[in-house]
Design a protein around this motif. Structure first.
Motif, PDB file in Angstrom:
ATOM      1  N   THR A 252      49.140 -54.794  12.314  1.00 26.77           N
ATOM      2  CA  THR A 252      48.474 -53.525  13.235  1.00 26.77           C
ATOM      3  C   THR A 252      47.970 -54.159  14.308  1.00 26.77           C
ATOM      4  OG1 THR A 252      46.461 -53.494  11.864  1.00 26.77           O
ATOM      5  CG2 THR A 252      48.375 -51.948  11.151  1.00 26.77           C
TER       6      THR A 252
ATOM      7  N   GLU B 275      48.578 -52.452  17.646  1.00 28.72           N
ATOM      8  CA  GLU B 275      47.974 -50.875  17.606  1.00 28.72           C
ATOM      9  C   GLU B 275      46.121 -51.297  17.645  1.00 28.72           C
ATOM     10  OE1 GLU B 275      48.848 -49.023  13.836  1.00 28.72           O
ATOM     11  OE2 GLU B 275      51.047 -49.785  13.915  1.00 28.72           O
ATOM     12  N   ASN B 276      45.735 -52.329  17.312  1.00 22.90           N
ATOM     13  CA  ASN B 276      44.266 -52.438  17.394  1.00 22.90           C
ATOM     14  C   ASN B 276      43.923 -52.913  18.731  1.00 22.90           C
ATOM     15  OD1 ASN B 276      44.084 -53.543  13.865  1.00 22.90           O
ATOM     16  ND2 ASN B 276      44.205 -51.677  14.693  1.00 22.90           N
TER      17      ASN B 276
END
Length: 263
Positions: free
Chosen positions: A229, A232-233
């Motif tokens: 992720t 996304e982070n």
């Protein structure tokens, strides 16, 4: 004649900024290699949640800032963090154009440093999975990380401003030094260390968008772990430090005016 004078001035200005770009590139290359390298080099034998591992990596980041600021800071002011550079622009301590050029050097240095790190540690030797890139730890959400990153970047720029920019009561005009003379890199290194002690268990500690960007790009090129992720982070690791440094830069500018500080 006017054309020749203009060309000469432009050439001088570009050369000045190129010097700043080179120093930012070198500073960032070494910082990423040392800081992220400390995380990667110990990752196969470390318990990521242990106090010893967190402290060791935090010290590596803090000492790296101190050593590099002492060695390169006289060239360009020691810019290594685009959030801090933004804070300096807002504080009125760095022209906008210079800031943009320096950030370009920071980005290139981050990519280069991460590339060198990947050259030393193969994917199978990197238990962090992404060259020490930042990501939310289990149990922490975007709100938790945003607050932490924003506050710790505020701390970093606050220390930079108060120790390296503002004239103090013990200021000695005869030796032409502001802040705490030759000692700001020590306080700045401590601030980076403290931020990492708090945030490594939360998200690996960024407080520096360019530090997060380079390793993530290079790690993506050779393949991120399944279910990653990181991208996304990443927006949190960009916006939170920029906002924290901006608030600190604005605080410095406002208090500078209210105190009649001409630093």
């Amino acid at each position: 004649l006017t054309y020749l004078i203009t060309k000469l001035l432009c050439s001088f200005y570009l050369r000045f900024n190129v010097d700043w770009t080179y120093s930012a590139l070198l500073f960032r290359t070494l910082f990423v290699f040392i800081g992220c390298g400390a995380a990667v080099s110990t990752s196969r034998t470390a318990d990521f949640g242990s106090a010893g591992w967190v402290t060791g990596v935090a010290l590596a980041f803090g000492f790296a800032i101190t050593a590099l600021a002492y060695s390169i800071g006289h060239v360009s002011g020691g810019h290594i963090n685009c959030a801090v550079t933004l804070g300096l622009v807002i504080a009125g301590a760095c022209p906008v154009v210079d800031g943009l050029v320096i950030v370009c050097g920071q980005i290139l240095g981050s990519l280069f440093g991460a590339g060198l790190l990947a050259g030393v540690f193969s994917k199978k030797m990197d238990a962090t999975g992404a060259l020490g890139s930042n990501a939310f730890s289990p149990g922490f959400g975007a709100g938790n990380v945003f607050i932490g990153e924003c506050l710790m970047t505020f701390l970093l720029f606050f220390v930079v401003a108060e120790c390296a920019l503002r004239k103090r009561l013990d200021f000695n005009p005869k030796i032409f030094m502001d802040g705490v003379g030759f000692n700001p890199p020590i306080a700045i290194g401590f601030a980076v260390f403290l931020a990492h002690m708090v945030l490594i268990p939360v998200d690996g500690c960024s407080i520096n968008p360019t530090r997060s960007f380079g390793p993530l790009v290079v790690a993506s090129m050779r393949g991120l772990p399944k279910g990653s992720t990181h991208w996304e982070n990443f927006p949190v690791f960009f916006f939170a430090p920029m906002i924290g440094a901006s608030i600190a830069g604005l605080y410095y500018r406002l208090t500078k005016t209210s105190r009649g500080d001409n630093s």
